[in-house]
Design an enzyme around this catalytic site. Structure first.
Site, mmCIF file in Angstrom:
data_model
loop_
_atom_site.group_PDB
_atom_site.id
_atom_site.type_symbol
_atom_site.label_atom_id
_atom_site.label_comp_id
_atom_site.label_asym_id
_atom_site.label_seq_id
_atom_site.Cartn_x
_atom_site.Cartn_y
_atom_site.Cartn_z
ATOM 1 N N HIS A 133 -10.389 2.216 -0.863
ATOM 2 C CA HIS A 133 -9.758 1.859 0.416
ATOM 3 C C HIS A 133 -10.209 2.898 1.454
ATOM 4 O O HIS A 133 -10.471 4.047 1.100
ATOM 5 C CB HIS A 133 -8.238 1.942 0.199
ATOM 6 C CG HIS A 133 -7.402 1.456 1.347
ATOM 7 N ND1 HIS A 133 -7.116 2.234 2.439
ATOM 8 C CD2 HIS A 133 -6.748 0.286 1.536
ATOM 9 C CE1 HIS A 133 -6.328 1.566 3.260
ATOM 10 N NE2 HIS A 133 -6.090 0.375 2.749
ATOM 11 N N ASP A 210 -5.738 7.742 -6.314
ATOM 12 C CA ASP A 210 -5.008 6.943 -5.332
ATOM 13 C C ASP A 210 -4.243 5.876 -6.124
ATOM 14 O O ASP A 210 -4.828 4.930 -6.642
ATOM 15 C CB ASP A 210 -6.034 6.312 -4.377
ATOM 16 C CG ASP A 210 -5.428 5.270 -3.462
ATOM 17 O OD1 ASP A 210 -4.266 4.872 -3.670
ATOM 18 O OD2 ASP A 210 -6.141 4.826 -2.541
ATOM 19 N N GLN A 213 -2.280 1.052 -5.500
ATOM 20 C CA GLN A 213 -2.285 -0.271 -6.140
ATOM 21 C C GLN A 213 -2.070 -0.192 -7.646
ATOM 22 O O GLN A 213 -1.876 -1.216 -8.286
ATOM 23 C CB GLN A 213 -3.611 -1.005 -5.869
ATOM 24 C CG GLN A 213 -3.915 -1.252 -4.409
ATOM 25 C CD GLN A 213 -2.930 -2.207 -3.746
ATOM 26 O OE1 GLN A 213 -2.205 -2.955 -4.405
ATOM 27 N NE2 GLN A 213 -2.903 -2.178 -2.429
ATOM 28 N N LYS A 236 4.728 -0.186 -1.265
ATOM 29 C CA LYS A 236 4.013 -1.085 -2.190
ATOM 30 C C LYS A 236 4.701 -1.111 -3.551
ATOM 31 O O LYS A 236 4.358 -1.893 -4.427
ATOM 32 C CB LYS A 236 2.560 -0.627 -2.356
ATOM 33 C CG LYS A 236 1.740 -0.748 -1.057
ATOM 34 C CD LYS A 236 0.309 -0.383 -1.297
ATOM 35 C CE LYS A 236 -0.462 -0.096 -0.034
ATOM 36 N NZ LYS A 236 -0.841 -1.277 0.741
ATOM 37 N N CYS A 374 -9.544 -3.223 4.372
ATOM 38 C CA CYS A 374 -9.775 -1.764 4.509
ATOM 39 C C CYS A 374 -10.726 -1.269 3.435
ATOM 40 O O CYS A 374 -10.550 -0.165 2.884
ATOM 41 C CB CYS A 374 -8.462 -0.973 4.480
ATOM 42 S SG CYS A 374 -7.369 -1.375 5.818
HETATM 43 N N1 PLP Z 1 -5.147 2.998 -1.121
HETATM 44 C C1 PLP Z 1 -5.155 1.724 -1.517
HETATM 45 C C2 PLP Z 1 -5.905 1.351 -2.761
HETATM 46 C C3 PLP Z 1 -4.483 0.764 -0.767
HETATM 47 O O1 PLP Z 1 -4.504 -0.510 -1.165
HETATM 48 C C4 PLP Z 1 -3.790 1.157 0.394
HETATM 49 C C5 PLP Z 1 -3.097 0.159 1.228
HETATM 50 O O2 PLP Z 1 -3.370 -1.003 1.196
HETATM 51 C C6 PLP Z 1 -3.803 2.506 0.758
HETATM 52 C C7 PLP Z 1 -4.487 3.398 -0.031
HETATM 53 C C8 PLP Z 1 -3.081 2.995 1.964
HETATM 54 O O3 PLP Z 1 -1.701 2.926 1.788
HETATM 55 P P1 PLP Z 1 -0.719 3.275 2.976
HETATM 56 O O4 PLP Z 1 -1.154 2.445 4.141
HETATM 57 O O5 PLP Z 1 0.620 2.891 2.464
HETATM 58 O O6 PLP Z 1 -0.841 4.735 3.246
#
Ligand code: PLP
Length: 416
Positions: A133, A210, A213, A236, A374
């Site tokens: 992401h 990270d 997900q 999430k 993203c």
């Molecule tokens: N990392 C992954 C794999 C994501 O899917 C997302 C959000 O869709 C993020 C990071 C960013 O999360 P946040 O916007 O809650 O900080």
């Protein structure tokens, strides 16, 4: 055989009862029952989370850590109790390893700023994967640009799995960090984090995971995974927005300078110099999202009570059903066929642009995502500008998947 006629027995999870815990799922959208399949963007909240946040504001609202009065003590107790709950949820060694942040994005930026940046010199390298992401790419690019370092990228194969032989070749004495996603928000791929971390550690390289997900679908034991940092977002994970967690190994966090300055993160302030608080407060400047933390505790309690493994088993079965149903739609190309996947289905249709698919589905009350998710480098990898994405949670049903598949057949007819 059509997935719609799949004879497998229904999962033992009482999904109707589970759905009853999530008030939004019974609403109608565009005069149709809501079919919510955008869980990777944000998940819905059970009543217990909504109640916990409301109860805090209705009966306990006060600032934490500062007040001697009753309400402040209550709020502090609840906030710190949540930290302990998260420590157990992640199997971290100590409460001081749990830092409250706004979400995954802020957690990664904190590590980029306070851990990586001070250690980075010209010629150094950070390793990420092609399926990250943007929030696990751009913070590293910012520090690399400042220090003359560069990003190296683990490739992804056609099925959506990391090419581990290439990863091994990328590790070198110049590597300062490996940062990778637990599960892909586009392909659903569950990465072999423990294996990747073990290899990195053989080279003395720390690993950030990270978990945005991963954690909503899989239990994560940071000691089993062997990672040095693990970040996730509350929203999430069926909790509130604006709250998330950075787990960091104590030894690493202790050696890191503060990320932001302000109240709560200091020991003593004078114009001559300031000393900083111990962990975890050193990284929690200012008034935090107290209600968010309390709501996150309720979300974790919900998952613990339901049994995360049990929910994951239901979801895996539903993913199999959904994969079968979508593969029956003419002209549909599914991205991500890795062996281990969470419930994320990204696809294109020959007949329509992803945004048009999203718009037609919306008119049926079906919420999916359309765009680059993203993850623009991954879109480039697969040669498409955008994808449509249906992402599952344990409260989704086979009937909803049938509705999705029928609506996609309909898109084909509309755009024929
Ligand atoms: N990392 C992954 C794999 C994501 O899917 C997302 C959000 O869709 C993020 C990071 C960013 O999360 P946040 O916007 O809650 O900080």
């Amino acid at each position: 055989m059509s997935a719609l006629a799949d004879p497998r027995p229904a999962s033992p999870l009482d999904v109707e009862r589970v759905r009853g815990d999530f008030p939004i799922l019974s609403r109608r959208v565009r005069n149709k029952p809501l079919v919510y399949l955008d869980n990777a963007a944000t998940a819905q909240k059970p009543q217990s989370v909504i109640d916990a946040v409301a109860a805090y504001y209705a009966a306990e609202n006060a600032n934490i850590h500062r007040g001697v009065h009753y309400l402040s003590q209550q709020a502090t107790f609840a906030y710190e109790r949540t930290r302990g709950r998260i420590r157990r949820f992640l199997n971290a060694a100590d409460n001081s390893e749990i830092i409250f942040v706004r979400g995954t994005t802020e957690g990664i930026n904190l590590v980029a700023h306070s851990f990586v940046r001070p250690r980075l010199v010209e010629g150094d390298e950070l390793i990420v994967t092609h399926m990250e992401h943007h929030s696990n790419i751009v913070p590293w690019q910012l520090v690399c640009a400042e220090r003359g370092a560069r990003l190296r990228v683990i490739p992804v194969d056609d099925a959506g799995e990391l090419v581990l032989e290439e990863y091994e070749k990328l590790l070198s004495p110049r590597t300062r960090l490996v940062a990778l996603t637990h599960a892909s928000n586009v392909l659903g791929t569950i990465n072999p984090v423990a294996q990747i971390a073990a290899l990195a550690h053989q080279h003395g390289v720390p690993v950030l995971v990270d978990g945005a997900q991963g954690l909503p679908h899989l239990p994560a034991d940071v000691r089993e995974l062997g990672c040095d940092f693990y970040v996730f977002s509350g929203h999430k994970l069926f909790g509130p927005t604006g709250i998330g967690v950075l787990y960091g190994r104590r030894e690493l966090l202790e050696a890191m300078p503060p990320y932001q300055g302000g109240g709560s993160m200091i020991q003593k302030v004078s114009f001559e110099g300031t000393t900083y608080a111990d962990l975890p407060n050193r990284f929690e400047a200012g008034t935090p999202h107290i209600a968010g933390a309390i709501g996150l505790e309720a979300a974790i309690d919900y998952l613990n009570q339901a049994g995360q493994e049990h929910l994951a088993a239901y979801e895996t079965e539903l993913l199999g059903y959904a994969t079968g149903a979508l593969s029956q739609v003419p002209g549909l190309r599914l991205f991500g066929t890795a062996r281990d996947r969470v419930g994320v289905l990204s696809f294109t249709l020959d007949s329509a642009h992803p945004h048009d698919i999203g718009t037609v589905l919306d008119s049926e009350g079906i919420a999916i995502r359309a765009g680059h998710h993203c993850a623009q480098p991954l879109m480039q990898r697969y040669g498409v500008p955008a994808m449509a994405r249906a992402s599952l949670a344990f409260y989704n049903t086979r009937e909803e998947i049938d509705a999705l598949a029928a609506a996609l057949h309909n898109v084909n007819e509309v755009f024929a």
